[in-house]
Structure formats: structure tokens, C-alpha cells
Design a protein around this motif. Sequence first.
Motif, PDB file in Angstrom:
ATOM      1  N   SER A  25       0.818  -1.224   0.000  1.00  0.00           N
ATOM      2  CA  SER A  25       0.000   0.000   0.000  1.00  0.00           C
ATOM      3  C   SER A  25       0.849   1.270   0.000  1.00  0.00           C
ATOM      4  CB  SER A  25      -0.947   0.001   1.198  1.00  0.00           C
ATOM      5  OG  SER A  25      -1.790  -1.134   1.175  1.00  0.00           O
ATOM      6  N   GLY A  26       1.917   1.258  -0.772  1.00  0.00           N
ATOM      7  CA  GLY A  26       2.762   2.442  -0.899  1.00  0.00           C
ATOM      8  C   GLY A  26       3.838   2.571   0.154  1.00  0.00           C
ATOM      9  N   MET A  27       3.824   1.718   1.191  1.00  0.00           N
ATOM     10  CA  MET A  27       4.866   1.731   2.214  1.00  0.00           C
ATOM     11  C   MET A  27       5.919   0.673   1.892  1.00  0.00           C
ATOM     12  SD  MET A  27       2.576   2.156   5.705  1.00  0.00           S
ATOM     13  CE  MET A  27       4.032   2.238   6.766  1.00  0.00           C
ATOM     14  N   LYS A  28       7.156   0.932   2.269  1.00  0.00           N
ATOM     15  CA  LYS A  28       8.257   0.009   1.996  1.00  0.00           C
ATOM     16  C   LYS A  28       8.975  -0.308   3.299  1.00  0.00           C
ATOM     17  CE  LYS A  28      12.013  -0.682  -1.354  1.00  0.00           C
ATOM     18  NZ  LYS A  28      12.755  -0.057  -2.487  1.00  0.00           N
ATOM     19  N   PHE A  29       9.403  -1.570   3.465  1.00  0.00           N
ATOM     20  CA  PHE A  29       9.938  -2.023   4.746  1.00  0.00           C
ATOM     21  C   PHE A  29      11.260  -2.788   4.562  1.00  0.00           C
ATOM     22  CE2 PHE A  29       5.283  -2.244   4.788  1.00  0.00           C
ATOM     23  CZ  PHE A  29       4.993  -1.330   5.784  1.00  0.00           C
ATOM     24  N   PHE A  30      12.117  -2.660   5.589  1.00  0.00           N
ATOM     25  CA  PHE A  30      13.372  -3.433   5.676  1.00  0.00           C
ATOM     26  C   PHE A  30      13.679  -3.690   7.136  1.00  0.00           C
ATOM     27  CE2 PHE A  30      17.856  -3.484   6.737  1.00  0.00           C
ATOM     28  CZ  PHE A  30      18.315  -4.549   5.963  1.00  0.00           C
ATOM     29  N   ALA A  31      14.274  -4.840   7.431  1.00  0.00           N
ATOM     30  CA  ALA A  31      14.783  -5.144   8.779  1.00  0.00           C
ATOM     31  C   ALA A  31      15.979  -6.067   8.647  1.00  0.00           C
ATOM     32  CB  ALA A  31      13.695  -5.789   9.635  1.00  0.00           C
ATOM     33  N   GLY A  32      17.073  -5.723   9.303  1.00  0.00           N
ATOM     34  CA  GLY A  32      18.248  -6.584   9.262  1.00  0.00           C
ATOM     35  C   GLY A  32      19.525  -5.821   9.568  1.00  0.00           C
ATOM     36  N   PRO A  33      20.671  -6.489   9.540  1.00  0.00           N
ATOM     37  CA  PRO A  33      21.950  -5.845   9.849  1.00  0.00           C
ATOM     38  C   PRO A  33      22.419  -4.930   8.722  1.00  0.00           C
ATOM     39  CG  PRO A  33      22.284  -8.129   9.212  1.00  0.00           C
ATOM     40  CD  PRO A  33      20.817  -7.930   9.286  1.00  0.00           C
ATOM     41  N   ARG A  34      23.017  -3.817   9.113  1.00  0.00           N
ATOM     42  CA  ARG A  34      23.611  -2.858   8.173  1.00  0.00           C
ATOM     43  C   ARG A  34      24.892  -2.312   8.791  1.00  0.00           C
ATOM     44  NH1 ARG A  34      21.905  -3.591   3.218  1.00  0.00           N
ATOM     45  NH2 ARG A  34      22.001  -5.653   4.190  1.00  0.00           N
ATOM     46  N   ASP A  35      25.764  -1.791   7.937  1.00  0.00           N
ATOM     47  CA  ASP A  35      26.946  -1.095   8.429  1.00  0.00           C
ATOM     48  C   ASP A  35      26.510   0.136   9.220  1.00  0.00           C
ATOM     49  OD1 ASP A  35      29.992  -0.606   8.164  1.00  0.00           O
ATOM     50  OD2 ASP A  35      29.102   1.291   7.539  1.00  0.00           O
ATOM     51  N   ASP A  36      27.129   0.382  10.353  1.00  0.00           N
ATOM     52  CA  ASP A  36      26.756   1.534  11.181  1.00  0.00           C
ATOM     53  C   ASP A  36      27.065   2.826  10.413  1.00  0.00           C
ATOM     54  OD1 ASP A  36      26.329   3.461  13.106  1.00  0.00           O
ATOM     55  OD2 ASP A  36      27.311   2.337  14.699  1.00  0.00           O
ATOM     56  N   PRO A  37      26.036   3.636  10.091  1.00  0.00           N
ATOM     57  CA  PRO A  37      26.274   4.848   9.299  1.00  0.00           C
ATOM     58  C   PRO A  37      26.796   6.023  10.110  1.00  0.00           C
ATOM     59  CG  PRO A  37      23.953   4.665   9.800  1.00  0.00           C
ATOM     60  CD  PRO A  37      24.608   3.424  10.367  1.00  0.00           C
ATOM     61  N   PHE A  38      26.807   5.894  11.443  1.00  0.00           N
ATOM     62  CA  PHE A  38      27.205   7.020  12.282  1.00  0.00           C
ATOM     63  C   PHE A  38      28.715   7.224  12.208  1.00  0.00           C
ATOM     64  CE2 PHE A  38      28.339   8.810  16.503  1.00  0.00           C
ATOM     65  CZ  PHE A  38      27.674  10.013  16.383  1.00  0.00           C
ATOM     66  N   PHE A  39      29.155   8.447  11.885  1.00  0.00           N
ATOM     67  CA  PHE A  39      30.576   8.781  11.786  1.00  0.00           C
ATOM     68  C   PHE A  39      30.957   9.626  12.988  1.00  0.00           C
ATOM     69  CE2 PHE A  39      34.341  11.062  10.754  1.00  0.00           C
ATOM     70  CZ  PHE A  39      35.039  10.306   9.832  1.00  0.00           C
ATOM     71  N   PHE A  40      31.976   9.163  13.711  1.00  0.00           N
ATOM     72  CA  PHE A  40      32.457   9.937  14.852  1.00  0.00           C
ATOM     73  C   PHE A  40      33.911   9.599  15.111  1.00  0.00           C
ATOM     74  CE2 PHE A  40      32.793  10.804  19.513  1.00  0.00           C
ATOM     75  CZ  PHE A  40      32.582  12.174  19.434  1.00  0.00           C
ATOM     76  N   ASP A  41      34.720  10.640  15.279  1.00  0.00           N
ATOM     77  CA  ASP A  41      36.147  10.473  15.573  1.00  0.00           C
ATOM     78  C   ASP A  41      36.323  10.548  17.090  1.00  0.00           C
ATOM     79  OD1 ASP A  41      38.899  10.599  15.836  1.00  0.00           O
ATOM     80  OD2 ASP A  41      39.167  11.861  14.067  1.00  0.00           O
ATOM     81  N   LEU A  42      36.194   9.399  17.750  1.00  0.00           N
ATOM     82  CA  LEU A  42      36.226   9.364  19.209  1.00  0.00           C
ATOM     83  C   LEU A  42      37.593   9.772  19.754  1.00  0.00           C
ATOM     84  CD1 LEU A  42      34.865   8.701  21.898  1.00  0.00           C
ATOM     85  CD2 LEU A  42      35.541   6.297  21.558  1.00  0.00           C
ATOM     86  N   GLY A  43      38.674   9.336  19.113  1.00  0.00           N
ATOM     87  CA  GLY A  43      40.015   9.678  19.587  1.00  0.00           C
ATOM     88  C   GLY A  43      40.255  11.176  19.571  1.00  0.00           C
ATOM     89  N   GLN A  44      39.849  11.840  18.491  1.00  0.00           N
ATOM     90  CA  GLN A  44      40.029  13.290  18.398  1.00  0.00           C
ATOM     91  C   GLN A  44      39.131  14.011  19.395  1.00  0.00           C
ATOM     92  OE1 GLN A  44      42.388  14.505  16.722  1.00  0.00           O
ATOM     93  NE2 GLN A  44      41.995  16.698  16.508  1.00  0.00           N
ATOM     94  N   PHE A  45      37.929  13.492  19.595  1.00  0.00           N
ATOM     95  CA  PHE A  45      37.022  14.080  20.575  1.00  0.00           C
ATOM     96  C   PHE A  45      37.628  14.032  21.971  1.00  0.00           C
ATOM     97  CE2 PHE A  45      33.439  13.346  23.594  1.00  0.00           C
ATOM     98  CZ  PHE A  45      32.838  14.596  23.495  1.00  0.00           C
ATOM     99  N   GLN A  46      38.224  12.882  22.319  1.00  0.00           N
ATOM    100  CA  GLN A  46      38.847  12.757  23.629  1.00  0.00           C
ATOM    101  C   GLN A  46      40.057  13.683  23.764  1.00  0.00           C
ATOM    102  OE1 GLN A  46      39.428   8.483  23.502  1.00  0.00           O
ATOM    103  NE2 GLN A  46      37.631   8.128  24.818  1.00  0.00           N
ATOM    104  N   ALA A  47      40.782  13.867  22.650  1.00  0.00           N
ATOM    105  CA  ALA A  47      41.924  14.776  22.681  1.00  0.00           C
ATOM    106  C   ALA A  47      41.472  16.220  22.890  1.00  0.00           C
ATOM    107  CB  ALA A  47      42.718  14.654  21.386  1.00  0.00           C
ATOM    108  N   ILE A  48      40.344  16.579  22.282  1.00  0.00           N
ATOM    109  CA  ILE A  48      39.800  17.930  22.477  1.00  0.00           C
ATOM    110  C   ILE A  48      39.392  18.128  23.934  1.00  0.00           C
ATOM    111  CG2 ILE A  48      37.888  19.472  21.875  1.00  0.00           C
ATOM    112  CD1 ILE A  48      37.933  18.120  19.073  1.00  0.00           C
ATOM    113  N   LEU A  49      38.724  17.118  24.499  1.00  0.00           N
ATOM    114  CA  LEU A  49      38.333  17.210  25.905  1.00  0.00           C
ATOM    115  C   LEU A  49      39.552  17.300  26.810  1.00  0.00           C
ATOM    116  CD1 LEU A  49      35.393  14.625  26.200  1.00  0.00           C
ATOM    117  CD2 LEU A  49      35.256  17.117  26.019  1.00  0.00           C
ATOM    118  N   GLY A  50      40.637  16.605  26.420  1.00  0.00           N
ATOM    119  CA  GLY A  50      41.853  16.607  27.227  1.00  0.00           C
ATOM    120  C   GLY A  50      42.713  17.843  27.037  1.00  0.00           C
TER     121      GLY A  50
END
Length: 216
Positions: free
Chosen positions: A144-169
Amino acid sequence: MKNKKMVLGLSLIVASGLILVAADHIDAPAVTGNAADITDFYAFQGSDANNMVFAVNTQRLLSPNATGAATFNENVMVEINIDNNNDNVEDLVIQAIKRDKKMYFFGPYKPSTTGKTSMIDTKAASGDVDITAYGSSAITSTFSGMKFFAGPRDDPFFFDLGQFQAILGGTETGFKNPGTDTFAGSNVLSIVVEVPKRMLGGTSTLNVKAETKKKQ
């Protein structure tokens, strides 16, 4: 009433929630790495400008070796709450819950209750899709015009945790371009729904949030 419950039955209470402007990839051990643990929620216009797409990701930081064994939980419902009149109360919900090897969807429809407790109105069933296995081509379905998906995907979230910690430090003053994607190579479990805008209340502005709710 019984006709407003799945076979699973009973009401549900909030287990974990996340709004669009936040991301959540590190939690306390009690809520880490399970089907109730939302990492990100995305809402955006589809490639068809008449549609909206909602994507809810759970179970962050799955390694390739762990992804194959990761599963959605039949006792956990994912609920997308849609406020279309700017009063910060959900006017419509889209619900997804697993049964065996399928994900079943309900809505968008007006819920009988709002807030922390939810019921599933089985008369509002909108479709289902086979859950895609890790390493397989994506399985989608359209009803009825709706489309569905469920399952594993590559995590799309981009974050530089090491640089973030360096900024905090205090050893760095800002992020690099390009940065380092800390989450590269890790996966999440995704539920994606594409919905015609006409089904969302005929308004140009929506407030949306995603929750997971556990059977009690």
C-alpha cells in the motif's frame, strides 16, 4: 480489548528512547548491545519526494563476527512516534515487532494511549518483511505504498572518538578533516520504513522520536 493486542499480549513500557538530534553508542552494561538499545534514529525525505523515511538502529558496535548471531527480540517493540501538530504528543505511531523470521509493521495510526505505555492495534497492520540475514542482499517489501526493511547494516554514524577525547583533554582544539571513523567496520540492526507523506497528517512539519518498549 483483545483485538488491540498482538498474540504476544500485554502492554509495553519504555525501555530505551532517542530523539533525532542525538546518537548513543556507549551505554552502561545493563543496556548495552541488545534489541532495546537504540543507537541512532534518522528521519529524512525519500528519493521519492512524496515519501518520508524513518530508520531506527539498535545494538551498536557489532563486529563482523558477532553480527551473524545478533537478533531482534520478540519481546521488544520498536515504536516511531509522530507529532504532526507541534504539541509534543504523538498523534500517530508506526510500530515494528519481530515474529519468527519476519518483522511485522503497524501504522501509521492514532494510538489509543500516549506516553510510556503502548498497545498494538492489529487492525492497523501495514505490512511485513523477511528479516535479512547478515551477508545477504537486502530484502524489502512494499504494501500500500509503504516500503519495509529489517536486518543488519553497516553503522552509518561517523564519529572520531580519539580526536574528541583529545579535544576534551586539551591537546587538540578541533576535529580534523578528514577525521577517523571510530565505528568503521561495525554494524547495527536496522528497521527502515518508507511512508507516503499523505499518511502522516498533511503537515509540512513533524516532530518525531523513536522508542523501544518491552513486554511486561
